[in-house]
Design a protein around this motif. Structure first.
Motif, PDB file in Angstrom:
ATOM      1  N   ASP A 195       0.840  -1.196   0.000  1.00 22.07           N
ATOM      2  CA  ASP A 195       0.000   0.000   0.000  1.00 22.07           C
ATOM      3  C   ASP A 195       0.880   1.252   0.000  1.00 22.07           C
ATOM      4  OD1 ASP A 195       0.830   0.588   2.666  1.00 22.07           O
ATOM      5  OD2 ASP A 195      -0.824  -0.582   3.497  1.00 22.07           O
ATOM      6  N   GLN A 196       0.251   2.400  -0.191  1.00 24.00           N
ATOM      7  CA  GLN A 196       1.012   3.637  -0.376  1.00 24.00           C
ATOM      8  C   GLN A 196       1.822   3.989   0.863  1.00 24.00           C
ATOM      9  OE1 GLN A 196       1.168   5.200  -3.405  1.00 24.00           O
ATOM     10  NE2 GLN A 196       2.871   6.301  -2.438  1.00 24.00           N
ATOM     11  N   ALA A 197       1.293   3.687   2.054  1.00 26.65           N
ATOM     12  CA  ALA A 197       2.026   4.005   3.283  1.00 26.65           C
ATOM     13  C   ALA A 197       3.343   3.244   3.350  1.00 26.65           C
ATOM     14  CB  ALA A 197       1.163   3.685   4.499  1.00 26.65           C
ATOM     15  N   VAL A 198       3.324   1.972   2.946  1.00 22.41           N
ATOM     16  CA  VAL A 198       4.542   1.171   2.943  1.00 22.41           C
ATOM     17  C   VAL A 198       5.532   1.707   1.916  1.00 22.41           C
ATOM     18  CG1 VAL A 198       5.480  -1.112   2.414  1.00 22.41           C
ATOM     19  CG2 VAL A 198       3.412  -0.907   3.807  1.00 22.41           C
ATOM     20  N   ILE A 199       5.024   2.039   0.747  1.00 22.39           N
ATOM     21  CA  ILE A 199       5.881   2.581  -0.317  1.00 22.39           C
ATOM     22  C   ILE A 199       6.523   3.895   0.141  1.00 22.39           C
ATOM     23  CG2 ILE A 199       5.884   3.552  -2.647  1.00 22.39           C
ATOM     24  CD1 ILE A 199       3.614   1.510  -3.287  1.00 22.39           C
ATOM     25  N   ASP A 200       5.735   4.754   0.768  1.00 18.78           N
ATOM     26  CA  ASP A 200       6.266   6.043   1.245  1.00 18.78           C
ATOM     27  C   ASP A 200       7.334   5.828   2.322  1.00 18.78           C
ATOM     28  OD1 ASP A 200       4.572   7.359  -0.469  1.00 18.78           O
ATOM     29  OD2 ASP A 200       3.089   7.857   1.072  1.00 18.78           O
ATOM     30  N   ARG A 201       7.106   4.860   3.203  1.00 21.96           N
ATOM     31  CA  ARG A 201       8.077   4.592   4.271  1.00 21.96           C
ATOM     32  C   ARG A 201       9.400   4.100   3.686  1.00 21.96           C
ATOM     33  NH1 ARG A 201       9.247  -0.062   6.707  1.00 21.96           N
ATOM     34  NH2 ARG A 201       7.345  -1.078   5.994  1.00 21.96           N
ATOM     35  N   LEU A 202       9.326   3.216   2.703  1.00 20.30           N
ATOM     36  CA  LEU A 202      10.541   2.696   2.076  1.00 20.30           C
ATOM     37  C   LEU A 202      11.259   3.784   1.286  1.00 20.30           C
ATOM     38  CD1 LEU A 202       9.152  -0.756   0.923  1.00 20.30           C
ATOM     39  CD2 LEU A 202      10.910  -0.378   2.655  1.00 20.30           C
ATOM     40  N   ALA A 203      10.484   4.649   0.634  1.00 19.44           N
ATOM     41  CA  ALA A 203      11.087   5.734  -0.151  1.00 19.44           C
ATOM     42  C   ALA A 203      11.823   6.719   0.739  1.00 19.44           C
ATOM     43  CB  ALA A 203      10.015   6.448  -0.970  1.00 19.44           C
ATOM     44  N   ALA A 204      11.397   6.833   1.994  1.00 24.18           N
ATOM     45  CA  ALA A 204      12.017   7.800   2.905  1.00 24.18           C
ATOM     46  C   ALA A 204      13.303   7.278   3.533  1.00 24.18           C
ATOM     47  CB  ALA A 204      11.028   8.171   4.006  1.00 24.18           C
ATOM     48  N   GLN A 205      13.584   5.989   3.417  1.00 24.58           N
ATOM     49  CA  GLN A 205      14.728   5.416   4.122  1.00 24.58           C
ATOM     50  C   GLN A 205      16.092   5.835   3.561  1.00 24.58           C
ATOM     51  OE1 GLN A 205      13.955   1.173   4.318  1.00 24.58           O
ATOM     52  NE2 GLN A 205      12.952   1.380   6.288  1.00 24.58           N
ATOM     53  N   PRO A 206      16.311   5.838   2.245  1.00 25.02           N
ATOM     54  CA  PRO A 206      17.634   6.254   1.764  1.00 25.02           C
ATOM     55  C   PRO A 206      17.896   7.728   2.054  1.00 25.02           C
ATOM     56  CG  PRO A 206      16.373   5.132   0.028  1.00 25.02           C
ATOM     57  CD  PRO A 206      15.421   5.444   1.138  1.00 25.02           C
ATOM     58  N   PRO A 207      19.132   8.115   2.261  1.00 32.95           N
ATOM     59  CA  PRO A 207      19.447   9.534   2.415  1.00 32.95           C
ATOM     60  C   PRO A 207      18.993  10.373   1.223  1.00 32.95           C
ATOM     61  CG  PRO A 207      21.321   8.201   3.072  1.00 32.95           C
ATOM     62  CD  PRO A 207      20.324   7.260   2.465  1.00 32.95           C
ATOM     63  N   LEU A 208      18.874   9.756   0.068  1.00 28.23           N
ATOM     64  CA  LEU A 208      18.405  10.481  -1.117  1.00 28.23           C
ATOM     65  C   LEU A 208      16.888  10.618  -1.154  1.00 28.23           C
ATOM     66  CD1 LEU A 208      20.839   8.986  -3.783  1.00 28.23           C
ATOM     67  CD2 LEU A 208      21.047  11.104  -2.470  1.00 28.23           C
ATOM     68  N   GLU A 209      16.192   9.969  -0.218  1.00 25.54           N
ATOM     69  CA  GLU A 209      14.764  10.134   0.033  1.00 25.54           C
ATOM     70  C   GLU A 209      13.887   9.872  -1.182  1.00 25.54           C
ATOM     71  OE1 GLU A 209      14.642  14.070   1.859  1.00 25.54           O
ATOM     72  OE2 GLU A 209      14.579  13.094   3.817  1.00 25.54           O
ATOM     73  N   ARG A 210      14.149   8.779  -1.853  1.00 25.57           N
ATOM     74  CA  ARG A 210      13.271   8.331  -2.933  1.00 25.57           C
ATOM     75  C   ARG A 210      13.532   6.866  -3.198  1.00 25.57           C
ATOM     76  NH1 ARG A 210      15.993   7.567  -7.794  1.00 25.57           N
ATOM     77  NH2 ARG A 210      17.965   8.685  -8.074  1.00 25.57           N
ATOM     78  N   LEU A 211      12.610   6.242  -3.886  1.00 23.83           N
ATOM     79  CA  LEU A 211      12.865   4.907  -4.398  1.00 23.83           C
ATOM     80  C   LEU A 211      13.828   4.998  -5.571  1.00 23.83           C
ATOM     81  CD1 LEU A 211       9.265   3.362  -4.494  1.00 23.83           C
ATOM     82  CD2 LEU A 211      11.047   2.932  -2.794  1.00 23.83           C
ATOM     83  N   GLY A 212      14.560   3.928  -5.808  1.00 18.74           N
ATOM     84  CA  GLY A 212      15.353   3.860  -7.019  1.00 18.74           C
ATOM     85  C   GLY A 212      14.452   3.698  -8.235  1.00 18.74           C
ATOM     86  N   SER A 213      14.986   4.021  -9.393  1.00 15.01           N
ATOM     87  CA  SER A 213      14.283   3.784 -10.655  1.00 15.01           C
ATOM     88  C   SER A 213      15.001   2.670 -11.404  1.00 15.01           C
ATOM     89  CB  SER A 213      14.265   5.053 -11.508  1.00 15.01           C
ATOM     90  OG  SER A 213      15.572   5.325 -11.993  1.00 15.01           O
ATOM     91  N   PRO A 214      14.310   2.002 -12.319  1.00 11.55           N
ATOM     92  CA  PRO A 214      14.998   1.005 -13.140  1.00 11.55           C
ATOM     93  C   PRO A 214      16.227   1.583 -13.845  1.00 11.55           C
ATOM     94  CG  PRO A 214      12.638   0.746 -13.384  1.00 11.55           C
ATOM     95  CD  PRO A 214      12.850   2.003 -12.568  1.00 11.55           C
ATOM     96  N   GLU A 215      16.120   2.850 -14.229  1.00 14.56           N
ATOM     97  CA  GLU A 215      17.249   3.490 -14.917  1.00 14.56           C
ATOM     98  C   GLU A 215      18.457   3.659 -14.005  1.00 14.56           C
ATOM     99  OE1 GLU A 215      13.683   3.825 -17.084  1.00 14.56           O
ATOM    100  OE2 GLU A 215      14.059   4.552 -15.038  1.00 14.56           O
ATOM    101  N   ASP A 216      18.207   3.906 -12.713  1.00 12.32           N
ATOM    102  CA  ASP A 216      19.312   3.973 -11.754  1.00 12.32           C
ATOM    103  C   ASP A 216      20.085   2.663 -11.727  1.00 12.32           C
ATOM    104  OD1 ASP A 216      18.788   6.582 -10.741  1.00 12.32           O
ATOM    105  OD2 ASP A 216      17.257   5.782  -9.389  1.00 12.32           O
ATOM    106  N   ILE A 217      19.356   1.562 -11.711  1.00 13.48           N
ATOM    107  CA  ILE A 217      19.992   0.249 -11.643  1.00 13.48           C
ATOM    108  C   ILE A 217      20.704  -0.055 -12.960  1.00 13.48           C
ATOM    109  CG2 ILE A 217      19.645  -2.170 -11.094  1.00 13.48           C
ATOM    110  CD1 ILE A 217      18.899  -0.062  -8.880  1.00 13.48           C
ATOM    111  N   ALA A 218      20.105   0.352 -14.059  1.00 19.34           N
ATOM    112  CA  ALA A 218      20.716   0.121 -15.374  1.00 19.34           C
ATOM    113  C   ALA A 218      22.058   0.832 -15.498  1.00 19.34           C
ATOM    114  CB  ALA A 218      19.760   0.571 -16.484  1.00 19.34           C
TER     115      ALA A 218
END
Length: 243
Positions: A195-218
């Protein structure tokens, strides 16, 4: 095509795999885009690469079946004259607490993530051209130890072990073998069931404060597949500083 570097991207029809296929094509590689069951998605990636001026083909098969993967390498070699880069993004993620986890789900996940990685690595070790690169996929959860990820993290721990051993077995071939370990990345595989709350919590964990994108991994894969020749037998964590 024999004068051009080429790549086989397992799981290349969606998510991180698609981003990797398109990124390697942008670097000038001819790309074989692998799919397990959905040829139309792989064809979409091929079309996108060709429209951008690249060269690509679609190849199918079960990563855990030796005959399927041998045929996939055959197809790439026939089209491109050889294979220089093998990137295995193919994997499945099934979650649940250890006490309640389905052993059938455990077996299914380990078949794709462990046996599949081994089968592809075996073909790559036999057939990749000298000077090439093999890139497997782990996960940052091997270190983060999120609850409900035990089966998945265990399968990826096995991938890391295979990667480090194979790097040493390829001595004398000028072939690098590494793994990329993404953190939380905005892909359908990761977002499904959250759910969105879980996604928001995970996005806040990195110091960069966002989820990674597929392009980041590429980008991390492109480094290991191209200029990163002195990085070998390593697990590269691409997670924005979360671990």
């Amino acid at each position: 095509m024999s004068g051009k570097r080429s790549a086989l991207v397992l799981g290349g029809s969606g998510g991180i795999g698609r981003a990797v296929a398109e990124r390697l094509a942008a670097d000038g590689m001819a790309v074989a885009v692998h799919y397990a069951g959905n040829k139309s998605r792989a064809d979409e990636v091929v079309t996108a690469i060709e429209q951008a001026g690249g060269h690509a083909i679609a190849v199918g098969g079960d990563v855990a079946e030796e005959s399927d993967m041998s045929a996939a390498f055959d197809a790439a070699e026939a089209a491109f004259g050889g294979v220089d880069v093998v990137v295995n993004t193919a994997g499945i993620m099934l979650l649940g607490p250890v006490a309640e986890f389905s052993l059938d789900d455990l077996d299914r996940m380990h078949r794709v993530n462990i046996r599949g990685t081994f089968v592809v690595a075996q073909q790559a070790a036999r057939r990749i051209r000298d000077g090439g690169a093999i890139v497997n996929f782990s996960t940052s959860v091997t270190r983060l130890a999120f609850p409900e990820y035990a089966g998945y993290a265990a399968s990826k721990g096995a991938v890391e072990a295979m990667t480090l051993v194979l790097a040493r077995e390829m001595r004398g071939r000028d072939v690098t073998v590494n793994a990329v370990a993404p953190g939380p990345t905005a892909t359908p595989l990761f977002l499904d069931g959250k759910d969105q709350a879980v996604i928001d919590r995970l996005a806040a964990q990195p110091p960069l404060e966002r989820l990674g994108s597929p392009e980041d991994i590429a980008e991390a894969v492109a480094f290991l597949a191209g200029p990163g020749r002195w990085v070998n037998g390593q697990v590269l964590f691409a997670n924005g500083g979360i671990a």
